[in-house]
Each structure stands twice: as structure tokens, then as C-alpha cells.
Design an enzyme around this catalytic site. Structure first.
Site, PDB file in Angstrom:
ATOM      1  N   GLU A  70      -3.386  -5.155   1.693  1.00  0.00           N
ATOM      2  CA  GLU A  70      -3.895  -6.418   2.216  1.00  0.00           C
ATOM      3  C   GLU A  70      -4.689  -7.194   1.170  1.00  0.00           C
ATOM      4  OE1 GLU A  70      -4.566  -3.425   3.473  1.00  0.00           O
ATOM      5  OE2 GLU A  70      -3.876  -3.314   5.556  1.00  0.00           O
ATOM      6  N   GLY A  71      -5.060  -6.501   0.084  1.00  0.00           N
ATOM      7  CA  GLY A  71      -5.918  -7.137  -0.928  1.00  0.00           C
ATOM      8  C   GLY A  71      -7.321  -6.551  -0.885  1.00  0.00           C
ATOM      9  N   LYS A  72      -7.407  -5.271  -0.479  1.00  0.00           N
ATOM     10  CA  LYS A  72      -8.721  -4.613  -0.392  1.00  0.00           C
ATOM     11  C   LYS A  72      -9.399  -4.569  -1.761  1.00  0.00           C
ATOM     12  CE  LYS A  72      -6.579  -1.023   1.266  1.00  0.00           C
ATOM     13  NZ  LYS A  72      -5.226  -1.548   1.534  1.00  0.00           N
ATOM     14  N   ALA A 120      -2.547   5.162  -2.903  1.00  0.00           N
ATOM     15  CA  ALA A 120      -3.106   3.806  -2.886  1.00  0.00           C
ATOM     16  C   ALA A 120      -2.873   3.116  -4.222  1.00  0.00           C
ATOM     17  CB  ALA A 120      -4.603   3.881  -2.608  1.00  0.00           C
ATOM     18  N   HIS A 167      -4.717  -0.356  -5.725  1.00  0.00           N
ATOM     19  CA  HIS A 167      -5.599  -1.496  -5.468  1.00  0.00           C
ATOM     20  C   HIS A 167      -5.674  -2.367  -6.725  1.00  0.00           C
ATOM     21  CE1 HIS A 167      -7.812   0.853  -2.058  1.00  0.00           C
ATOM     22  NE2 HIS A 167      -6.515   0.761  -1.877  1.00  0.00           N
ATOM     23  N   GLN A 183      -5.097   2.396   2.143  1.00  0.00           N
ATOM     24  CA  GLN A 183      -4.069   2.225   3.181  1.00  0.00           C
ATOM     25  C   GLN A 183      -4.520   1.181   4.218  1.00  0.00           C
ATOM     26  OE1 GLN A 183      -4.795   5.830   2.269  1.00  0.00           O
ATOM     27  NE2 GLN A 183      -3.348   5.252   0.706  1.00  0.00           N
ATOM     28  N   THR A 197       0.348   7.543   7.117  1.00  0.00           N
ATOM     29  CA  THR A 197      -0.144   8.411   6.062  1.00  0.00           C
ATOM     30  C   THR A 197      -0.887   9.575   6.737  1.00  0.00           C
ATOM     31  OG1 THR A 197      -1.234   8.391   3.906  1.00  0.00           O
ATOM     32  CG2 THR A 197      -2.348   7.169   5.681  1.00  0.00           C
ATOM     33  N   LEU A 204      -3.564 -16.577   1.489  1.00  0.00           N
ATOM     34  CA  LEU A 204      -3.232 -17.792   2.240  1.00  0.00           C
ATOM     35  C   LEU A 204      -2.339 -18.690   1.381  1.00  0.00           C
ATOM     36  CD1 LEU A 204      -3.853 -19.315   4.898  1.00  0.00           C
ATOM     37  CD2 LEU A 204      -5.644 -20.532   3.652  1.00  0.00           C
ATOM     38  N   ASP A 205      -2.595 -18.712   0.077  1.00  0.00           N
ATOM     39  CA  ASP A 205      -1.841 -19.577  -0.848  1.00  0.00           C
ATOM     40  C   ASP A 205      -0.339 -19.274  -0.866  1.00  0.00           C
ATOM     41  OD1 ASP A 205      -3.130 -17.167  -2.058  1.00  0.00           O
ATOM     42  OD2 ASP A 205      -1.687 -17.597  -3.645  1.00  0.00           O
TER      43      ASP A 205
HETATM   44  P1  GDP Z   1      -4.716  -3.373  -1.738  1.00  0.00           P
HETATM   45  O1  GDP Z   1      -3.925  -2.121  -1.813  1.00  0.00           O
HETATM   46  O2  GDP Z   1      -5.145  -3.710  -0.360  1.00  0.00           O
HETATM   47  O3  GDP Z   1      -5.872  -3.394  -2.700  1.00  0.00           O
HETATM   48  O4  GDP Z   1      -3.726  -4.547  -2.200  1.00  0.00           O
HETATM   49  P2  GDP Z   1      -2.680  -4.503  -3.432  1.00  0.00           P
HETATM   50  O5  GDP Z   1      -3.435  -4.632  -4.690  1.00  0.00           O
HETATM   51  O6  GDP Z   1      -1.743  -3.375  -3.285  1.00  0.00           O
HETATM   52  O7  GDP Z   1      -1.816  -5.797  -3.124  1.00  0.00           O
HETATM   53  C1  GDP Z   1      -2.414  -7.040  -3.023  1.00  0.00           C
HETATM   54  C2  GDP Z   1      -1.784  -7.981  -4.062  1.00  0.00           C
HETATM   55  O8  GDP Z   1      -2.165  -9.312  -3.754  1.00  0.00           O
HETATM   56  C3  GDP Z   1      -2.268  -7.749  -5.470  1.00  0.00           C
HETATM   57  O9  GDP Z   1      -1.218  -8.029  -6.350  1.00  0.00           O
HETATM   58  C4  GDP Z   1      -3.399  -8.769  -5.650  1.00  0.00           C
HETATM   59  O10 GDP Z   1      -3.604  -9.154  -6.991  1.00  0.00           O
HETATM   60  C5  GDP Z   1      -2.858  -9.903  -4.843  1.00  0.00           C
HETATM   61  N1  GDP Z   1      -3.827 -10.798  -4.198  1.00  0.00           N
HETATM   62  C6  GDP Z   1      -4.992 -10.470  -3.573  1.00  0.00           C
HETATM   63  N2  GDP Z   1      -5.514 -11.561  -2.978  1.00  0.00           N
HETATM   64  C7  GDP Z   1      -4.662 -12.565  -3.232  1.00  0.00           C
HETATM   65  C8  GDP Z   1      -4.612 -13.944  -2.830  1.00  0.00           C
HETATM   66  O11 GDP Z   1      -5.461 -14.441  -2.118  1.00  0.00           O
HETATM   67  N3  GDP Z   1      -3.532 -14.678  -3.246  1.00  0.00           N
HETATM   68  C9  GDP Z   1      -2.547 -14.145  -4.014  1.00  0.00           C
HETATM   69  N4  GDP Z   1      -1.557 -14.935  -4.377  1.00  0.00           N
HETATM   70  N5  GDP Z   1      -2.546 -12.857  -4.391  1.00  0.00           N
HETATM   71  C10 GDP Z   1      -3.580 -12.084  -3.991  1.00  0.00           C
HETATM   72  P1  IMO Z   2      -3.090   0.824  -0.336  1.00  0.00           P
HETATM   73  O1  IMO Z   2      -4.433   1.518  -0.382  1.00  0.00           O
HETATM   74  C1  IMO Z   2       0.865   0.522   1.487  1.00  0.00           C
HETATM   75  C2  IMO Z   2       2.612   4.233   3.029  1.00  0.00           C
HETATM   76  C3  IMO Z   2       3.849   4.739   2.311  1.00  0.00           C
HETATM   77  C4  IMO Z   2       4.587   5.393   3.471  1.00  0.00           C
HETATM   78  C5  IMO Z   2       3.445   5.995   4.297  1.00  0.00           C
HETATM   79  C6  IMO Z   2       3.217   7.484   4.037  1.00  0.00           C
HETATM   80  O2  IMO Z   2      -2.618   0.340  -1.644  1.00  0.00           O
HETATM   81  O3  IMO Z   2      -3.086  -0.210   0.742  1.00  0.00           O
HETATM   82  P2  IMO Z   2       2.096   8.760   1.987  1.00  0.00           P
HETATM   83  O4  IMO Z   2       2.483   8.820   0.537  1.00  0.00           O
HETATM   84  O5  IMO Z   2       0.737   8.232   2.231  1.00  0.00           O
HETATM   85  O6  IMO Z   2       2.342  10.061   2.707  1.00  0.00           O
HETATM   86  O7  IMO Z   2       3.167   7.728   2.636  1.00  0.00           O
HETATM   87  O8  IMO Z   2       2.277   5.274   3.934  1.00  0.00           O
HETATM   88  N1  IMO Z   2       1.442   3.993   2.167  1.00  0.00           N
HETATM   89  C7  IMO Z   2       1.032   2.782   1.780  1.00  0.00           C
HETATM   90  N2  IMO Z   2       1.546   1.559   2.007  1.00  0.00           N
HETATM   91  N3  IMO Z   2      -0.303   0.640   0.808  1.00  0.00           N
HETATM   92  C8  IMO Z   2      -0.850   1.849   0.616  1.00  0.00           C
HETATM   93  O9  IMO Z   2      -2.068   2.011   0.052  1.00  0.00           O
HETATM   94  C9  IMO Z   2      -0.175   2.994   1.073  1.00  0.00           C
HETATM   95  N4  IMO Z   2      -0.431   4.321   1.022  1.00  0.00           N
HETATM   96  C10 IMO Z   2       0.554   4.914   1.703  1.00  0.00           C
HETATM   97  O10 IMO Z   2       4.584   3.679   1.747  1.00  0.00           O
HETATM   98  O11 IMO Z   2       5.211   4.410   4.272  1.00  0.00           O
HETATM   99 MG    MG Z   3      -2.061  -1.443  -2.469  1.00  0.00          MG
END
Ligand code: GDP
Ligand code: IMO
Ligand code: MG
Length: 427
Positions: free
Chosen positions: A14-16, A39, A41, A223, A238, A331-332
Site C-alpha cells: 500500500e506504500g507503508k 515484505a 518496502h 503485508q 501469509t 492518488l496520482d
Molecule cells: P509497501 O510494501 O506497503 O511499503 O509498498 P511497496 O513499496 O511494495 O509498493 C508501493 C510502491 O508505490 C513503491 O514503488 C513506492 O515507491 C510507490 N509509492 C508510494 N506512494 C506513492 C504515491 O503516492 N504515488 C506513486 N506514484 N507511487 C507511490
Molecule cells: P509488503 O510488506 C504483497 C503475499 C504473497 C502471497 C501470500 C503468501 O511488501 O506489503 P508468503 O510468502 O507470505 O507465504 O506468501 O502473501 N505477500 C505479499 N503481498 N506485499 C507483501 O508484503 C507480501 N508479503 C506476502 O504474494 O500471495
Molecule cells: Mg511491498
């Protein structure tokens, strides 16, 4: 100041990382409390783009202690690689601390994750194959090895011999795979233990001290709620508890200590891996979102499934976590769409469904009730105040608040730290 949990409200990604990095400016501590290197991030700052798998997203602030709590499962090879990579790029990691109670991902966990996925065939869960699930299985089965145990070589050898005997039976007799060699694993993990030793300690006391001093302590979720082992779309989940409640047991913190719970949501929905996703878009719009937002997994590089914002799931997630405010990201990404839909309910065989179904098979048959809103078709990534957003974007955000049942406190319009607007203070 209190403890603040930052929790994924959807199916992860989600963008955590971005939100934690933004809020951590004011914190003294950031703690990962669940999951493992499944994960990914992403944090974008003046040093570049970073993908963190185990290290908390506060690591870029030298004054912020970054803790890996007991609820995390650690692949030491992956963690040390991450440490080395950060150091090579000029990021100091001396403020990293690891709970000696955290469980260790062993080679048989990673191996079994892959073998078990392959054995599921068409019913594969789509795990990240990082050994996370099997490591939690062993934790619960009391066959796990904890980080602190790597430091006591004699006890570690005895314990590993016992556990490996069990695993080798499974590998050879059930799966027909070759056995693993005790000495190889022992030597490798003793070496890991030596490198991890400076980071390892009892961490719960540290957190208590920070809170007593009035510092802000952030609990970084991994997650998302819909991947939770209990509340997610079981079995397509997970193996840990990424919800707010998980922060207490994954760190050793009283529920009374967590006053602020931020739910992070994308302005639409994505999911990696198998399992139901009622708002999934299998059409051109889904591909458009994926390509525009580069929706490919930060850990495995897999294409993320994309769909409309799921209000049913958001309401459910809000209830399970008790969010005090939401952070809306990406949102963008929607800037180019002429019309945008929100899912406000599900139907099953033409009849309305009450709430979020517990059964994945029922959920896979649910259809979304969609409400269509006009898009804004204008760039938002340089906007820094809610009032400056196009009226259609403001209306979209307001409708998401209504549907999710929680105020939106922060909006992100780009991956960079400053591409953020605060609607109401989170703290
Ligand atoms: P997380 O696992 O929840 O930390 O999220 P991820 O890093 O796996 O995926 C979120 C992606 O969205 C990353 O590539 C970030 O750089 C990107 N991101 C986060 N916030 C924004 C935003 O507001 N706009 C855009 N375009 N990208 C964003
Ligand atoms: P972040 O922290 C998105 C998903 C895997 C799979 C399911 C089980 O970046 O948001 P696992 O390896 O945990 O046993 O896989 O969970 N999954 C994620 N999907 N973001 C993650 O982490 C995930 N961590 C596990 O794709 O569907
Ligand atoms: Mg992620």
C-alpha cells in the site's frame, strides 16, 4: 508521545514504507513486528530508491533506533545482504537492533516453501517462496530456532541436529528430495550468528524506556490486513498477523500503549499471488494502472493484480484494526482516468452480501457493486494542499472516507517524501 502502528489496510504494497519514512522524521524508534523478507518496502529519498525487506523504514534517520521484533522471522543471509547493501550506499546501520527472540528462517524452510508450493499445483498460494510460512509453522510447532540461540554454539548444534533430523525425514520420505547436511548448515549459521551478535538483544525494555521518555515509537506493519492469517482471505494469506493486534505480540507491547493506528490504503487495490479479489480489473484499465504505476512486486518482481478501491474490504479492515486515521497513497496514479469506480458492496448470485465473507471460495464468487465517479484528468503529483486538488479528486477522497468509515489524514501523490499532504495531524 505514544506508540503509533502503521498498518497495511489491503493486500500489501500500500506504500507503508513511504508513509513510515515520512512519519519517522518525528520518531525515536521504528519497529518491524511481523513477517519476514516476503515484505518489500520502498523508500525514496535523497540517497535514491531503496527496497527494504527486513530492515525498518526508519533506517535513513541516524537518530532513529530501528528494531526487528520477536514477531519477525529472519533469514540471516537476506538481512546481512540488506545491511551490506545499505552500507555500500552510504546508509549507516549501527542503529539496528534485533530481538534475540525472533525466529530464524533456516535453509529447510526456504526449500519446503518451494516444494510445498509446487506440490499444490493449480492450487498454489503464490507465496514469495522465502520460507516465511514454514518458519512460522516451526515456531508454533516449537521446532523453531531463535536468533539468540545462534550464539550458543553447543546448544545450537544439539537443537539443529534434532530439528534437521525431523526435516530430513520430511524432505526424503514425503517429498523424495535429498537430505540436508547438518555440518553445512551449522557452519553457515554459526557464521551468521557471529555477524548478527552486535545487533542482538532483549528489546522490549528499550521500547518501554522510549515510551516513558515521551518519544514517538512507530510500529511498522508488513503485508496487509487481507493477508492476515486469521482475518485475511484464508488460505490465500501469509502466516503471520499483520493487523494492529499483531503489533502487541510481535513486539511485546501492551495494547494500552498503542494510541494511534494508521491504515495505509492505495487509492485503488492491488494483490500479488493467488486468492479472491472481487474488484480485480482484467481489462485495459487494469493493465493501464499496472503499467502507469509500475505495479510489479518489490520482492519477487511479479505483476500485481490491479482493481478498483474495495470499500467492503476497507470497512472490514477498519473494524479489525480500529484505525484512527488513514493514509491514502498513489492518488496520482488515477490522474489519467476519465471515470473511476469504488466498490460499495458485494453481491452473490444477485443478492447483496453482508460484510466481508470468511470463505475464500464464497468471496471468489462475489461480484462488486460499483459506484462510478468522474475522474479529474489532471496531474496531482506536485500538489501539496488538499484544497488545491481538482474538485473531482477531492470528491473521490471524501467518498473513500465515507465508504471506509474513517477520516483520511494523509494523502500521498508520489513516491518521494515531500510528495505528501497532511489533512489532519496523525499525532
Ligand atoms: P509497501 O510494501 O506497503 O511499503 O509498498 P511497496 O513499496 O511494495 O509498493 C508501493 C510502491 O508505490 C513503491 O514503488 C513506492 O515507491 C510507490 N509509492 C508510494 N506512494 C506513492 C504515491 O503516492 N504515488 C506513486 N506514484 N507511487 C507511490
Ligand atoms: P509488503 O510488506 C504483497 C503475499 C504473497 C502471497 C501470500 C503468501 O511488501 O506489503 P508468503 O510468502 O507470505 O507465504 O506468501 O502473501 N505477500 C505479499 N503481498 N506485499 C507483501 O508484503 C507480501 N508479503 C506476502 O504474494 O500471495
Ligand atoms: Mg511491498
Amino acid at each position: 508521545m505514544p506508540a503509533m502502528a502503521i498498518i497495511g489496510g489491503q493486500w500489501g504494497d500500500e506504500g507503508k514504507g513511504k508513509v513510515v519514512d515520512y512519519v519517522a522524521q518525528k520518531a525515536s524508534m521504528v519497529i518491524r513486528f511481523s513477517g519476514g523478507n516476503n515484505a518489500g518496502h520502498t523508500v525514496v529519498n535523497d540517497k535514491g530508491e531503496f527496497r527494504l525487506h527486513l530492515i525498518p523504514s526508519g533506517i535513513f534517520y541516524p537518530g532513529v533506533n530501528c528494531l526487528i521484533g520477536n514477531g519477525v522471522v529472519i533469514d540471516p543471509g537476506s538481512l546481512l545482504e540488506e545491511v551490506d547493501h545499505l552500507n555500500e550506499r552510504g546508509v549507516d546501520t549501527s542503529h539496528l537492533v534485533i530481538s534475540n527472540r525472533a525466529h530464524i528462517i533456516m535453509p529447510y524452510h526456504t526449500l519446503l516453501d518451494g516444494i510445498e508450493e509446487d506440490a499444490r499445483g493449480d492450487d498454489a498460494l503464490g507465496t514469495t517462496r522465502r520460507g516465511v510460512g514454514p518458519a512460522y509453522v516451526d515456531k508454533t510447532a516449537r521446532l523453531g530456532i531463535r536468533a539468540g540461540e545462534l550464539l550458543d554454539k553447543k546448544d545450537f548444534l544439539d537443537r539443529l541436529r534434532f530439528v534437521l533430523n525431523n526435516k530430513n525425514q520430511l524432505l526424503t520420505k514425503i517429498y523424495g528430495a535429498p537430505p540436508l547436511v547438518l555440518e553445512d548448515i551449522y557452519d553457515q549459521y554459526c557464521a551468521y550468528g557471529q555477524r548478527l551478535a552486535p545487533f542482538l538483544r532483549d528489546v522490549d525494555q528499550m521500547v518501554e524506556e522510549a515510551l516513558q521518555q515521551g518519544d514517538l515509537v512507530i510500529l511498522e506493519g508488513a503485508q496487509g490486513t487481507l493477508l492476515d492469517i486469521d482475518f485475511g482471505t484464508y488460505p490465500f494469506v501469509t502466516s503471520s498477523s499483520p493487523v494492529a493486534g499483531g503489533a502487541c505480540i510481535g513486539m511485546g507491547l501492551s495494547p494500552r500503549r498503542i494510541d494511534i493506528i494508521v491504515g495505509v490504503f492505495k487509492a485503488y487495490t492491488t494483490r500479488v499471488g493467488s486468492g479472491p479479489m472481487p474488484t480485480e480489473l482484467m481489462d485495459k484499465t487494469g493493465s493501464l494502472i499496472r503499467e502507469r504505476a509500475q505495479e510489479y512486486g518489490a520482492t519477487t518482481g511479479r505483476a500485481r493484480r490491479c482493481g478498483w478501491f474495495d470499500g467492503v474490504a476497507a470497512r472490514y479492515s477498519n473494524r479489525i484494526n480500529g484505525f484512527t486515521g488513514l493514509a491514502l497513497t498513489r492518488l496520482d496514479v488515477l490522474d489519467i482516468l476519465p471515470r473511476i469506480s469504488i466498490c460499495t458492496g458485494y453481491t452473490l448470485d444477485g443478492k447483496p452480501v453482508d460484510g466481508f465473507p470468511a470463505s475464500a471460495s464464497i468471496m471468489s464468487r462475489c461480484r462488486p457493486v460499483l459506484e462510478e465517479l468522474p475522474g479529474w484528468e489532471a496531474p496531482t503529483s506536485s500538489i501539496r494542499r488538499f484544497e488545491d486538488l481538482p474538485p473531482q479528486a477531492q470528491a473521490y477522497v471524501k467518498r473513500l472516507e465515507d465508504v471506509a468509515g474513517c477520516p483520511i489524514s494523509l494523502i500521498s501523490v508520489g513516491p518521494e517524501r515531500e510528495q505528501t499532504m497532511v489533512l489532519s495531524p496523525l499525532i
